[in-house]
Design a protein around this motif. Sequence first.
Motif, mmCIF file in Angstrom:
data_model
loop_
_atom_site.group_PDB
_atom_site.id
_atom_site.type_symbol
_atom_site.label_atom_id
_atom_site.label_comp_id
_atom_site.label_asym_id
_atom_site.label_seq_id
_atom_site.Cartn_x
_atom_site.Cartn_y
_atom_site.Cartn_z
ATOM 1 N N ASN A 1 0.833 -1.206 0.000
ATOM 2 C CA ASN A 1 0.000 0.000 0.000
ATOM 3 C C ASN A 1 0.866 1.253 0.000
ATOM 4 O O ASN A 1 0.570 2.232 -0.709
ATOM 5 C CB ASN A 1 -0.919 -0.024 1.222
ATOM 6 C CG ASN A 1 -1.931 1.118 1.196
ATOM 7 O OD1 ASN A 1 -2.656 1.298 0.224
ATOM 8 N ND2 ASN A 1 -1.979 1.884 2.274
ATOM 9 N N GLN A 2 1.945 1.230 0.790
ATOM 10 C CA GLN A 2 2.872 2.373 0.808
ATOM 11 C C GLN A 2 3.482 2.597 -0.567
ATOM 12 O O GLN A 2 3.616 3.749 -1.015
ATOM 13 C CB GLN A 2 3.980 2.126 1.831
ATOM 14 C CG GLN A 2 3.546 2.207 3.286
ATOM 15 C CD GLN A 2 4.726 2.054 4.219
ATOM 16 O OE1 GLN A 2 5.741 2.737 4.071
ATOM 17 N NE2 GLN A 2 4.613 1.145 5.175
ATOM 18 N N VAL A 3 3.876 1.511 -1.213
ATOM 19 C CA VAL A 3 4.461 1.634 -2.556
ATOM 20 C C VAL A 3 3.460 2.270 -3.504
ATOM 21 O O VAL A 3 3.800 3.168 -4.293
ATOM 22 C CB VAL A 3 4.909 0.254 -3.080
ATOM 23 C CG1 VAL A 3 5.262 0.338 -4.561
ATOM 24 C CG2 VAL A 3 6.097 -0.254 -2.283
ATOM 25 N N SER A 4 2.221 1.826 -3.443
ATOM 26 C CA SER A 4 1.187 2.360 -4.328
ATOM 27 C C SER A 4 0.992 3.855 -4.094
ATOM 28 O O SER A 4 0.932 4.650 -5.048
ATOM 29 C CB SER A 4 -0.126 1.598 -4.095
ATOM 30 O OG SER A 4 -1.141 2.097 -4.930
ATOM 31 N N LEU A 5 0.922 4.251 -2.832
ATOM 32 C CA LEU A 5 0.696 5.669 -2.504
ATOM 33 C C LEU A 5 1.919 6.514 -2.864
ATOM 34 O O LEU A 5 1.777 7.600 -3.453
ATOM 35 C CB LEU A 5 0.375 5.815 -1.008
ATOM 36 C CG LEU A 5 -0.949 5.201 -0.535
ATOM 37 C CD1 LEU A 5 -1.063 5.303 0.981
ATOM 38 C CD2 LEU A 5 -2.132 5.896 -1.208
ATOM 39 N N LYS A 6 3.103 6.029 -2.507
ATOM 40 C CA LYS A 6 4.324 6.810 -2.738
ATOM 41 C C LYS A 6 4.599 6.979 -4.232
ATOM 42 O O LYS A 6 4.907 8.093 -4.689
ATOM 43 C CB LYS A 6 5.513 6.113 -2.075
ATOM 44 C CG LYS A 6 5.500 6.142 -0.557
ATOM 45 C CD LYS A 6 5.838 7.512 -0.018
ATOM 46 C CE LYS A 6 6.007 7.475 1.485
ATOM 47 N NZ LYS A 6 6.326 8.814 2.037
ATOM 48 N N THR A 7 4.504 5.888 -4.980
ATOM 49 C CA THR A 7 4.815 5.990 -6.407
ATOM 50 C C THR A 7 3.798 6.874 -7.123
ATOM 51 O O THR A 7 4.157 7.620 -8.056
ATOM 52 C CB THR A 7 4.854 4.598 -7.060
ATOM 53 O OG1 THR A 7 3.629 3.904 -6.793
ATOM 54 C CG2 THR A 7 6.011 3.773 -6.517
ATOM 55 N N ALA A 8 2.541 6.820 -6.700
ATOM 56 C CA ALA A 8 1.527 7.698 -7.309
ATOM 57 C C ALA A 8 1.856 9.157 -7.014
ATOM 58 O O ALA A 8 1.728 10.025 -7.893
ATOM 59 C CB ALA A 8 0.142 7.342 -6.780
ATOM 60 N N ALA A 9 2.296 9.427 -5.775
ATOM 61 C CA ALA A 9 2.651 10.801 -5.400
ATOM 62 C C ALA A 9 3.876 11.281 -6.173
ATOM 63 O O ALA A 9 3.920 12.431 -6.646
ATOM 64 C CB ALA A 9 2.903 10.874 -3.900
ATOM 65 N N TRP A 10 4.871 10.393 -6.325
ATOM 66 C CA TRP A 10 6.079 10.778 -7.070
ATOM 67 C C TRP A 10 5.755 11.040 -8.542
ATOM 68 O O TRP A 10 6.251 12.006 -9.131
ATOM 69 C CB TRP A 10 7.135 9.676 -6.970
ATOM 70 C CG TRP A 10 7.641 9.448 -5.568
ATOM 71 C CD1 TRP A 10 7.591 10.332 -4.532
ATOM 72 C CD2 TRP A 10 8.244 8.254 -5.066
ATOM 73 N NE1 TRP A 10 8.124 9.768 -3.407
ATOM 74 C CE2 TRP A 10 8.551 8.488 -3.706
ATOM 75 C CE3 TRP A 10 8.561 7.017 -5.610
ATOM 76 C CZ2 TRP A 10 9.163 7.531 -2.893
ATOM 77 C CZ3 TRP A 10 9.175 6.062 -4.816
ATOM 78 C CH2 TRP A 10 9.462 6.319 -3.471
ATOM 79 N N ARG A 11 4.919 10.186 -9.108
ATOM 80 C CA ARG A 11 4.556 10.376 -10.509
ATOM 81 C C ARG A 11 3.781 11.694 -10.689
ATOM 82 O O ARG A 11 3.993 12.427 -11.662
ATOM 83 C CB ARG A 11 3.721 9.197 -11.001
ATOM 84 C CG ARG A 11 3.544 9.157 -12.522
ATOM 85 C CD ARG A 11 2.678 7.987 -12.932
ATOM 86 N NE ARG A 11 3.245 6.709 -12.574
ATOM 87 C CZ ARG A 11 4.165 6.083 -13.296
ATOM 88 N NH1 ARG A 11 4.625 6.632 -14.424
ATOM 89 N NH2 ARG A 11 4.640 4.911 -12.924
ATOM 90 N N LYS A 12 2.885 11.955 -9.747
ATOM 91 C CA LYS A 12 2.094 13.186 -9.826
ATOM 92 C C LYS A 12 3.000 14.412 -9.708
ATOM 93 O O LYS A 12 2.834 15.396 -10.437
ATOM 94 C CB LYS A 12 1.051 13.196 -8.715
ATOM 95 C CG LYS A 12 0.153 14.424 -8.739
ATOM 96 C CD LYS A 12 -0.900 14.349 -7.634
ATOM 97 C CE LYS A 12 -1.807 15.590 -7.650
ATOM 98 N NZ LYS A 12 -2.826 15.524 -6.573
ATOM 99 N N LYS A 13 3.972 14.344 -8.807
ATOM 100 C CA LYS A 13 4.898 15.458 -8.641
ATOM 101 C C LYS A 13 5.717 15.667 -9.910
ATOM 102 O O LYS A 13 5.910 16.813 -10.364
ATOM 103 C CB LYS A 13 5.827 15.198 -7.455
ATOM 104 C CG LYS A 13 6.759 16.362 -7.130
ATOM 105 C CD LYS A 13 7.560 16.073 -5.871
ATOM 106 C CE LYS A 13 8.501 17.249 -5.552
ATOM 107 N NZ LYS A 13 9.276 17.008 -4.306
ATOM 108 N N GLY A 14 6.187 14.572 -10.495
ATOM 109 C CA GLY A 14 6.955 14.686 -11.735
ATOM 110 C C GLY A 14 6.117 15.263 -12.863
ATOM 111 O O GLY A 14 6.584 16.111 -13.640
ATOM 112 N N SER A 15 4.856 14.831 -12.956
ATOM 113 C CA SER A 15 3.965 15.372 -13.982
ATOM 114 C C SER A 15 3.732 16.861 -13.776
ATOM 115 O O SER A 15 3.532 17.615 -14.752
ATOM 116 C CB SER A 15 2.626 14.616 -13.952
ATOM 117 O OG SER A 15 2.815 13.243 -14.269
#
Length: 309
Positions: free
Chosen positions: A270-284
Amino acid sequence: MGADETSAVLVQITREANALSGTLDEISMAHPGATTTTPSHAAFTGTLDGNALTLSFPQGFGLVRNISGTVSGSSMSLQVPQDDGAIASLPLKPGSLKSYNQAVEAVQASAQANASANEAAAASAAAAASLQESQQRIASAGDAVLKKMKDVRAGLATPPSFSDLDNHLSAARDHLADAQANAAEADRESDQSVACSDAYTADSDAYTVESDAYTIDSDMLSLTSEIDSLKDAAADLNRTLTEYQQAAAALPDYTPPQAPDANQVKDLLNQVSLKTAAWRKKGSGYQSKVAKLLKQARAVAEQAKKEHC
């Protein structure tokens, strides 16, 4: 006849004066724990001298051709050479075919009991080996889960760096500012040719902003690679957990010393899912911001060229 736990012997003998003849039948096991029996039959001739007798086997009796012995009343004792060179005394007493056949059955039953005991021991050993193998498989699968959990935790503990994106976005802002400054300079010029040159300089600045945008796209590819790497590690962890659970299901009463916690794995995923989504959103977000900067730079440059060239 004579019998013990490993053999039964029947000697049928005929005497004419001092001359002897007859047959010797035997069934035997190689040793007390043997699982098979060996039958033997041989004809003999012999002589009796007082209490001493000698039996000769023309065809041989195993490796033996001659056996000596003694007679005492109704009993007989034969001295039988053994395979190891020793001499064994074989006591014989009067008996019947029925008694011999019963003794044969007893020896065969003993061999069969040994065979059954060996089969049971082998089955027990196989079951123990299978149990140990299953336990080792479960423990190994559990260790693999713990290792994958460690890998995922390490990935979460080292988030991707956004410094390059920050630097390239800052550069894009500076280059937009350069385009705006050169466009403003063109507006202040009284010489049309110089003003047009300033406008094209602003256009060059806009191309530099576009280059910054491409660089940010490249940074985003690197960020995506890091995100995908962590997500792959999470997927690998999930697969490994499934393998562990399947192995453990075969032996529900066994728990390895280092058993993984499925809830902890679920929390990590769950942490991986939340963190990677946040990182991708920040990069976008960087891509969106630089796209706006590029749009402004192009608009400034086009306006400057339109007015002064």
